[in-house]
Each structure stands twice: as C-alpha cells, then as structure tokens.
Motif scaffolding. Structure first.
Motif, PDB file in Angstrom:
ATOM      1  N   UNK A 292      -1.989   8.225 -24.204  1.00 11.72           N
ATOM      2  CA  UNK A 292      -1.664   6.882 -24.690  1.00 11.72           C
ATOM      3  C   UNK A 292      -0.641   6.181 -23.811  1.00 11.72           C
ATOM      4  N   UNK A 293      -0.452   6.668 -22.591  1.00 11.87           N
ATOM      5  CA  UNK A 293       0.609   6.148 -21.736  1.00 11.87           C
ATOM      6  C   UNK A 293       0.046   5.594 -20.436  1.00 11.87           C
ATOM      7  N   UNK A 294       0.572   4.435 -20.030  1.00 11.06           N
ATOM      8  CA  UNK A 294       0.253   3.866 -18.718  1.00 11.06           C
ATOM      9  C   UNK A 294       1.510   3.854 -17.859  1.00 11.06           C
ATOM     10  N   UNK A 295       2.379   4.855 -18.067  1.00  9.90           N
ATOM     11  CA  UNK A 295       3.671   4.859 -17.386  1.00  9.90           C
ATOM     12  C   UNK A 295       3.496   4.942 -15.874  1.00  9.90           C
ATOM     13  N   UNK A 296       2.621   5.833 -15.414  1.00 11.18           N
ATOM     14  CA  UNK A 296       2.346   5.955 -13.979  1.00 11.18           C
ATOM     15  C   UNK A 296       1.006   5.274 -13.708  1.00 11.18           C
ATOM     16  N   UNK A 297       1.036   3.985 -13.394  1.00 12.21           N
ATOM     17  CA  UNK A 297      -0.208   3.247 -13.195  1.00 12.21           C
ATOM     18  C   UNK A 297      -0.812   3.573 -11.835  1.00 12.21           C
ATOM     19  N   UNK A 298      -2.135   3.593 -11.774  1.00 13.66           N
ATOM     20  CA  UNK A 298      -2.836   3.958 -10.552  1.00 13.66           C
ATOM     21  C   UNK A 298      -2.519   2.964  -9.435  1.00 13.66           C
ATOM     22  N   UNK A 299      -2.156   3.491  -8.282  1.00 14.14           N
ATOM     23  CA  UNK A 299      -1.850   2.649  -7.139  1.00 14.14           C
ATOM     24  C   UNK A 299      -0.465   2.049  -7.152  1.00 14.14           C
ATOM     25  N   UNK A 300       0.223   2.128  -8.278  1.00 18.51           N
ATOM     26  CA  UNK A 300       1.601   1.652  -8.419  1.00 18.51           C
ATOM     27  C   UNK A 300       1.770   0.159  -8.131  1.00 18.51           C
ATOM     28  N   UNK A 301       0.664  -0.589  -8.119  1.00 18.21           N
ATOM     29  CA  UNK A 301       0.754  -2.001  -7.805  1.00 18.21           C
ATOM     30  C   UNK A 301       1.001  -2.287  -6.338  1.00 18.21           C
ATOM     31  N   UNK A 302       0.868  -1.285  -5.476  1.00 19.10           N
ATOM     32  CA  UNK A 302       1.092  -1.442  -4.036  1.00 19.10           C
ATOM     33  C   UNK A 302      -0.239  -1.717  -3.337  1.00 19.10           C
ATOM     34  N   UNK A 303      -0.221  -2.393  -2.193  1.00 22.83           N
ATOM     35  CA  UNK A 303      -1.468  -2.645  -1.459  1.00 22.83           C
ATOM     36  C   UNK A 303      -2.173  -1.336  -1.097  1.00 22.83           C
ATOM     37  N   UNK A 304      -3.491  -1.413  -0.989  1.00 20.79           N
ATOM     38  CA  UNK A 304      -4.262  -0.226  -0.635  1.00 20.79           C
ATOM     39  C   UNK A 304      -3.824   0.323   0.720  1.00 20.79           C
ATOM     40  N   UNK A 305      -3.888   1.634   0.830  1.00 20.19           N
ATOM     41  CA  UNK A 305      -3.471   2.287   2.075  1.00 20.19           C
ATOM     42  C   UNK A 305      -4.506   2.069   3.177  1.00 20.19           C
ATOM     43  N   UNK A 306      -3.998   1.942   4.392  1.00 16.49           N
ATOM     44  CA  UNK A 306      -4.886   1.896   5.551  1.00 16.49           C
ATOM     45  C   UNK A 306      -4.770   3.180   6.369  1.00 16.49           C
ATOM     46  N   UNK A 307      -3.697   3.921   6.166  1.00 10.79           N
ATOM     47  CA  UNK A 307      -3.526   5.200   6.849  1.00 10.79           C
ATOM     48  C   UNK A 307      -4.188   6.308   6.038  1.00 10.79           C
ATOM     49  N   UNK A 308      -4.222   7.495   6.605  1.00 15.69           N
ATOM     50  CA  UNK A 308      -4.873   8.634   5.949  1.00 15.69           C
ATOM     51  C   UNK A 308      -3.999   9.865   6.078  1.00 15.69           C
ATOM     52  N   UNK A 309      -4.198  10.784   5.146  1.00 18.20           N
ATOM     53  CA  UNK A 309      -3.482  12.058   5.216  1.00 18.20           C
ATOM     54  C   UNK A 309      -4.006  12.891   6.375  1.00 18.20           C
ATOM     55  N   UNK A 310      -3.150  13.792   6.869  1.00 20.44           N
ATOM     56  CA  UNK A 310      -3.541  14.706   7.947  1.00 20.44           C
ATOM     57  C   UNK A 310      -4.367  15.865   7.386  1.00 20.44           C
ATOM     58  N   UNK A 311      -5.077  16.511   8.264  1.00 21.77           N
ATOM     59  CA  UNK A 311      -5.799  17.731   7.896  1.00 21.77           C
ATOM     60  C   UNK A 311      -4.788  18.850   7.652  1.00 21.77           C
ATOM     61  N   UNK A 312      -5.151  19.776   6.773  1.00 25.49           N
ATOM     62  CA  UNK A 312      -4.308  20.946   6.533  1.00 25.49           C
ATOM     63  C   UNK A 312      -3.488  20.820   5.268  1.00 25.49           C
TER      64      UNK A 312
END
Length: 314
Positions: free
Chosen positions: A85-105
């Motif tokens: 019943x909580x939206x405390x941690x909203x998806x994406x945090x209201x920040x622009x979509x990422x253009x970078x990517x995580x590294x392998x490993x």
C-alpha cells in the motif's frame, strides 16, 4: 585532500541524494557504485543509480549485485507484502531516463578485485543498503578484512527501529549479511544508525534552500526530499520533517565533525529472534568480553549536514 570511495547502495530516494552529493562535492571522488536488492529490486536500484549519475554528469562505473539476501529467499517480509500500500520509493524517482548502462560483472567480485588492488589502498567503502554484496565479497576474498581501509555503514538503530520496533530496514532486509560483515574483523567500521539520522531531519525550508541553488542536483534532491515529506505528512501533527539517512555517510567522509556523539562498542546483529530479527546490538559495557569492533554515531549536527548538502549540490 580528496577522499576516494566506492558506494554500495539500494538506490531509493536518499541513496540518490547521496550519489548526487558524492558526484558534486569537491572533496570526494566517487570511484564506482555497486547496487543491491533492498529498497527496491536490484534491477530498479541499478536503473535509479544510473539516472542519478547521468543527471550529475558523472561517468562512474556501476555494477549490479545481489538480487536476494545472503541466506533467505526474500526479505523477512516479502517486499510485495511489505510495500503493498506504499508508493514511498516511486519507480525512476522522478529522474530522467538513464542513457548510460551498467558494466558487465557482478558487484561482489568487482568489490573483491577493487579493494585488493594496491592502487586502491586507503580507499573507503560506503554501504547504504543491505550488506549482501559486501558479505559475498568477503567470502570470495578474505583478504578484504585487511584491505578495506574503512567501512561506513548506514544501518541499525540503538533505539527504536523503523521496519519493526527492533530493527532498521537495511539490517532487517539481510540480517545474516549484516552479522557476517560486522563480525569479520574489518580494520575500521563506522555505523550511522537511525539515532544519528533522525537527529538531523530535513524540512520544507531546507527544500526551498536547495531549490534556490538552482543546480540539477540540488533541484532533484529537493524534489526527492519533498516526496519523503509528503509521505510523512499524513501522520505529522506539525510541519513535517524527514530524516534523509544515506547522504550522512557520504557527508561524514569530508565532515567528520558531523557526528556530535558516538560510542566505540562491540556490535552484532540478531539473526534468529522471533521479534528482533535484524536488531543491532550495541554493547558498551566496560566488562564485556568482546573488544569494540565499530564506532556507532548517535547524534548529528543539523547545521553541519546542511552545510555539506549545500556545498555538494550547489
């Protein structure tokens, strides 16, 4: 002198502010970020991390880590039930979509390799989520006990918890990992529990002051704090304030005067209690058998915390 560190986090709103502050403060060098299951699932924590780093313009390697606790199949109460019943941690945090990517490993072998590299001697590890990745890294590479110069952890509570009466969320989410890390014998451990973070909450006036700075990091941080304030507003009988936990660990690296009260103690984490799973036990008794294995911050100076945030985000 610049403090170089690796951040291990489960990026929700306060981790994101810690990332923005770390990227912006002239006295800090954020060398890498590793992500872990906690506030949100690890894939969302990784996406949120990339969004925060991209907003800050920081080209920092990101490695995703553990998708579940060290021993348990899920959190002690599954997230879908805990947060239904909580939206405390909203998806994406209201920040622009990422253009970078995580590294392998995976994060754990990355941490093991990073801290055994002689070039990184003296670097600090900051953990603001469950300690799963660090427990895994210590199991992979026992030499980390001596190679990690300092571990600063947001977790635990000497007084009341938040997810239960006894436990703070990070230690509760993976108590076996927390106990494994705190009992490993690391050279220097500083714990920033709820006692410290609740002693220096932020308010709407603090959000307005951040907004006045006008930088992308300050504006995003103000938005994230306002979301926390709105979440707490329903239960507040006065102008709401909210503890913003995780950036305190980062602030401490350049402002050791942040904590006005701390104790050296033997600490442990309860893993089997029916009502106390994840509880941080802080033993300050002079006649205790075990030596102190951590410094536990109990109180913070609000003015120092605000000064750090303004310097880092402005």
């Amino acid at each position: 002198m610049t403090v170089r560190f690796v951040l291990d986090c489960d990026t929700g709103s306060d981790d994101a502010i810690a990332i923005l502050a770390a990227a912006g403060h002239p006295g800090l060098e954020l060398a890498a970020v590793t992500t872990v299951n906690g506030n949100v699932a690890v894939e969302h924590a990784t996406d949120n991390t990339l969004r925060a780093l991209d907003l800050a313009g920081a080209r920092v390697p990101v490695h995703a880590g553990a998708a579940r606790p060290l021993v348990r199949p899920d959190l002690p109460v599954p997230r879908a039930v805990l947060n239904k019943d909580s939206a405390f941690q909203k998806h994406g945090l209201g920040l622009p979509e990422a253009v970078s990517a995580a590294r392998e490993g995976h994060a754990a072998p990355f941490l093991a390799a990073y801290f055994t590299d002689p070039a990184h001697a003296g670097d600090t590890l900051v953990a603001t989520g469950p300690l799963t990745n660090i427990a895994l890294a210590l199991a992979l590479e026992p030499r980390l006990v001596e190679r990690i110069a300092r571990l600063v952890v947001m977790g635990g509570a000497h007084g009341n918890g938040n997810v239960t009466a006894a436990a703070e969320f990070n230690f509760w989410a993976d108590p076996e990992a927390a106990e494994a890390v705190l009992s490993a014998g690391l050279r220097e451990v500083v714990i920033v529990p709820l006692d410290a973070t609740h002693s220096a909450p932020l308010t709407g006036a603090d959000c307005a002051a951040l907004e006045a700075l006008g930088t992308p990091g300050a504006l995003a941080s103000a938005q994230l704090v306002r979301h926390r304030l709105d979440h707490d507003r329903a239960s507040a009988s006065h102008d709401p304030s909210s503890p913003v936990h995780d950036p305190m660990c980062v602030a401490y690296l350049v402002r050791p005067d942040l904590f006005t009260e701390a104790v050296a103690a033997h600490v442990a984490v309860e893993t089997a209690g029916a009502r106390t799973t994840g509880q941080l036990l802080v033993d300050t008794r002079p006649w205790r058998d075990e030596p102190a294995n951590a410094t536990v911050a109990l109180r913070a100076a609000p003015e120092v915390y605000r000064e750090f945030l303004h310097e880092a985000l402005g």
